[in-house]
Design a protein around this motif. Structure first.
Motif, PDB file in Angstrom:
ATOM      1  N   ALA A 120       0.827  -1.207   0.000  1.00  0.00           N
ATOM      2  CA  ALA A 120       0.000   0.000   0.000  1.00  0.00           C
ATOM      3  C   ALA A 120       0.862   1.257   0.000  1.00  0.00           C
ATOM      4  CB  ALA A 120      -0.929  -0.003   1.215  1.00  0.00           C
ATOM      5  N   LEU A 121       1.880   1.289   0.845  1.00  0.00           N
ATOM      6  CA  LEU A 121       2.724   2.479   0.970  1.00  0.00           C
ATOM      7  C   LEU A 121       3.538   2.730  -0.290  1.00  0.00           C
ATOM      8  CD1 LEU A 121       4.007   2.034   4.640  1.00  0.00           C
ATOM      9  CD2 LEU A 121       2.104   3.448   3.818  1.00  0.00           C
ATOM     10  N   GLU A 122       3.806   1.678  -1.050  1.00  0.00           N
ATOM     11  CA  GLU A 122       4.586   1.822  -2.288  1.00  0.00           C
ATOM     12  C   GLU A 122       3.816   2.549  -3.387  1.00  0.00           C
ATOM     13  OE1 GLU A 122       7.781  -1.726  -2.942  1.00  0.00           O
ATOM     14  OE2 GLU A 122       5.674  -2.275  -3.208  1.00  0.00           O
ATOM     15  N   ASN A 123       2.488   2.574  -3.289  1.00  0.00           N
ATOM     16  CA  ASN A 123       1.659   3.074  -4.390  1.00  0.00           C
ATOM     17  C   ASN A 123       1.058   4.448  -4.108  1.00  0.00           C
ATOM     18  OD1 ASN A 123       1.453   0.887  -6.551  1.00  0.00           O
ATOM     19  ND2 ASN A 123       1.090  -0.289  -4.689  1.00  0.00           N
ATOM     20  N   GLY A 135      -5.752  10.895   0.291  1.00  0.00           N
ATOM     21  CA  GLY A 135      -6.735  10.033  -0.367  1.00  0.00           C
ATOM     22  C   GLY A 135      -6.128   8.740  -0.878  1.00  0.00           C
ATOM     23  N   GLU A 136      -4.945   8.830  -1.479  1.00  0.00           N
ATOM     24  CA  GLU A 136      -4.292   7.614  -1.969  1.00  0.00           C
ATOM     25  C   GLU A 136      -3.886   6.704  -0.818  1.00  0.00           C
ATOM     26  OE1 GLU A 136      -1.104   8.488  -4.630  1.00  0.00           O
ATOM     27  OE2 GLU A 136      -2.435   9.238  -6.217  1.00  0.00           O
ATOM     28  N   LEU A 137      -3.480   7.283   0.310  1.00  0.00           N
ATOM     29  CA  LEU A 137      -3.156   6.467   1.482  1.00  0.00           C
ATOM     30  C   LEU A 137      -4.385   5.693   1.927  1.00  0.00           C
ATOM     31  CD1 LEU A 137      -1.251   5.653   3.823  1.00  0.00           C
ATOM     32  CD2 LEU A 137      -2.054   7.709   5.025  1.00  0.00           C
ATOM     33  N   MET A 138      -5.511   6.377   2.069  1.00  0.00           N
ATOM     34  CA  MET A 138      -6.749   5.702   2.451  1.00  0.00           C
ATOM     35  C   MET A 138      -7.108   4.612   1.445  1.00  0.00           C
ATOM     36  SD  MET A 138     -10.581   7.304   2.781  1.00  0.00           S
ATOM     37  CE  MET A 138     -12.013   6.205   2.721  1.00  0.00           C
ATOM     38  N   SER A 139      -7.087   4.970   0.157  1.00  0.00           N
ATOM     39  CA  SER A 139      -7.487   4.030  -0.886  1.00  0.00           C
ATOM     40  C   SER A 139      -6.635   2.772  -0.879  1.00  0.00           C
ATOM     41  CB  SER A 139      -7.403   4.705  -2.257  1.00  0.00           C
ATOM     42  OG  SER A 139      -7.668   3.781  -3.297  1.00  0.00           O
ATOM     43  N   ASN A 140      -5.327   2.949  -0.817  1.00  0.00           N
ATOM     44  CA  ASN A 140      -4.448   1.786  -0.903  1.00  0.00           C
ATOM     45  C   ASN A 140      -4.528   0.904   0.331  1.00  0.00           C
ATOM     46  OD1 ASN A 140      -2.589   1.675  -3.450  1.00  0.00           O
ATOM     47  ND2 ASN A 140      -2.841   3.836  -2.982  1.00  0.00           N
ATOM     48  N   LEU A 141      -4.743   1.489   1.495  1.00  0.00           N
ATOM     49  CA  LEU A 141      -4.927   0.670   2.691  1.00  0.00           C
ATOM     50  C   LEU A 141      -6.218  -0.149   2.589  1.00  0.00           C
ATOM     51  CD1 LEU A 141      -3.774   3.126   5.501  1.00  0.00           C
ATOM     52  CD2 LEU A 141      -2.589   1.055   4.729  1.00  0.00           C
ATOM     53  N   ARG A 246     -10.216   4.290 -10.092  1.00  0.00           N
ATOM     54  CA  ARG A 246     -11.475   4.928  -9.703  1.00  0.00           C
ATOM     55  C   ARG A 246     -11.592   5.011  -8.183  1.00  0.00           C
ATOM     56  NH1 ARG A 246     -16.872   3.159 -12.846  1.00  0.00           N
ATOM     57  NH2 ARG A 246     -17.670   4.365 -11.062  1.00  0.00           N
ATOM     58  N   HIS A 247     -11.122   3.992  -7.497  1.00  0.00           N
ATOM     59  CA  HIS A 247     -11.187   3.986  -6.037  1.00  0.00           C
ATOM     60  C   HIS A 247     -10.281   5.075  -5.461  1.00  0.00           C
ATOM     61  CE1 HIS A 247     -10.659   2.450  -1.889  1.00  0.00           C
ATOM     62  NE2 HIS A 247     -11.911   2.069  -2.038  1.00  0.00           N
ATOM     63  N   GLU A 248      -9.096   5.232  -6.031  1.00  0.00           N
ATOM     64  CA  GLU A 248      -8.207   6.303  -5.577  1.00  0.00           C
ATOM     65  C   GLU A 248      -8.853   7.667  -5.785  1.00  0.00           C
ATOM     66  OE1 GLU A 248      -4.335   6.156  -7.263  1.00  0.00           O
ATOM     67  OE2 GLU A 248      -3.635   4.566  -5.918  1.00  0.00           O
ATOM     68  N   GLU A 249      -9.447   7.892  -6.954  1.00  0.00           N
ATOM     69  CA  GLU A 249     -10.116   9.171  -7.232  1.00  0.00           C
ATOM     70  C   GLU A 249     -11.234   9.407  -6.227  1.00  0.00           C
ATOM     71  OE1 GLU A 249     -11.395   8.598 -11.211  1.00  0.00           O
ATOM     72  OE2 GLU A 249      -9.388   8.798 -12.095  1.00  0.00           O
ATOM     73  N   HIS A 250     -11.965   8.366  -5.903  1.00  0.00           N
ATOM     74  CA  HIS A 250     -13.066   8.447  -4.948  1.00  0.00           C
ATOM     75  C   HIS A 250     -12.552   8.877  -3.574  1.00  0.00           C
ATOM     76  CE1 HIS A 250     -16.897   7.371  -3.117  1.00  0.00           C
ATOM     77  NE2 HIS A 250     -16.276   6.578  -2.259  1.00  0.00           N
ATOM     78  N   GLU A 275       6.924  10.218   2.580  1.00  0.00           N
ATOM     79  CA  GLU A 275       6.725   9.008   3.387  1.00  0.00           C
ATOM     80  C   GLU A 275       7.462   9.122   4.712  1.00  0.00           C
ATOM     81  OE1 GLU A 275       6.612   4.397   2.284  1.00  0.00           O
ATOM     82  OE2 GLU A 275       8.668   5.172   2.395  1.00  0.00           O
ATOM     83  N   ALA A 276       8.678   9.654   4.675  1.00  0.00           N
ATOM     84  CA  ALA A 276       9.469   9.789   5.907  1.00  0.00           C
ATOM     85  C   ALA A 276       8.782  10.727   6.899  1.00  0.00           C
ATOM     86  CB  ALA A 276      10.864  10.299   5.575  1.00  0.00           C
TER      87      ALA A 276
END
Length: 295
Positions: A120-123, A135-141, A246-250, A275-276
């Protein structure tokens, strides 16, 4: 009247839809090939539709949760520091979510998978705009689904920590489950998130249902997926990629709305943390927090 079938078996929600057909012979043949336990439901439309449900391990009560620090350290040893710190905080958030609700009513549906946290953290586009990073952090988790339950709730908490890491004065608007505002604006985001991740994993199965004349699929919790609202005719690998986007955009839209509701539109164009910087905040900035207050 809409022709609807259930995604999870109506009497056993650890069984999910894997195959459908108008031919009982085809379903029985598929049932013979299945490795685990199955359940079969016939839906009495004008043309009968048979749906095969395959089971996963039965869910456990959250009272059985026992993630001791030594066990966690052993599972995470040798991994990146970012993964280790994020995993420890996610487990603490899960335990807080369980504490807020009755443990017996809180089910654990799968094993904890800390490796998925690293993926998740890589993306995440670290250092880009704050709504994008959060938003991307939430989505990927959510998409990686590392925890055995409460992945949406803990991901929203992580989104909050991400914003706080960029501006410690930020105050999160209420997202408590028992707050009246929950159903008005938070719940619809979570419901649509669950629709997207279900379609993402099942586009081929859902397209076949559509060919059988099915209009909608209903997940547990009464979440209804209108098949006509989603593009299904694509290879499953393309669906994984397209619906992840689409999930990331959401979720990025959700992060923007949080900033607007908190009257912090000044943060919309602020750079998000690296990230750091985010990991440093998780390690030092939330140590004294009572995580139960987040739920």
């Amino acid at each position: 009247m809409a022709r609807l079938v259930h995604y999870h078996h109506p009497c056993a929600d650890n069984f999910s839809l894997t195959f459908s057909s108008a031919s009982i012979a085809d379903v029985i043949e598929r049932r013979r090939e299945a490795d685990g336990e199955t359940k079969l439901v016939g839906y009495p439309f004008e043309t009968l539709v048979y749906v095969l449900y395959e089971g996963t391990e039965a869910s456990e009560s959250a009272s059985d949760i026992d993630y001791e620090s030594d066990w966690l350290e052993d599972r995470l040893s040798g991994g990146p520091r970012a993964t280790q710190v994020t995993a420890f905080r996610l487990v603490e958030l899960l335990e807080a979510a369980v504490d807020v609700r009755e443990a017996e009513a809180f089910r654990l549906y799968k094993d904890f998978e800390p490796d998925q946290i690293h993926r998740a953290l890589e993306n995440i586009a670290w250092g880009t705009s704050l709504p994008t990073v959060a938003g991307e952090l939430m989505s990927n988790l959510v998409l990686r689904h590392a925890l055995p339950n409460a992945n949406h709730r803990t991901a929203i908490a992580m989104l909050q920590f991400c914003i706080e890491s960029a501006d410690s004065s930020f105050e999160m608007p209420s997202t408590h489950v028992d707050d009246e505002t929950w159903k008005a604006w938070v719940d619809p985001y979570i419901v649509e998130s669950k629709r997207l991740i279900t379609v993402r994993r099942n586009n081929v199965r859902f397209e076949h249902l559509q060919r059988l004349g099915i209009d909608a699929v209903e997940r547990k919790g009464g979440i209804r997926i209108e098949l006509a609202d989603y593009e299904l005719d694509m290879h499953w690998r393309e669906a994984l990629s397209r619906y992840a986007e689409r999930h990331e955009e959401h979720c990025v839209s959700f992060a923007r709305e949080i900033l607007e509701r908190a009257d912090r539109t000044d943060l919309v164009d602020r750079a998000g943390p690296t990230e750091a910087e985010f990991v440093e905040y998780l390690e030092t900035g939330v140590v004294e927090r009572d995580f139960t207050e987040l739920f």
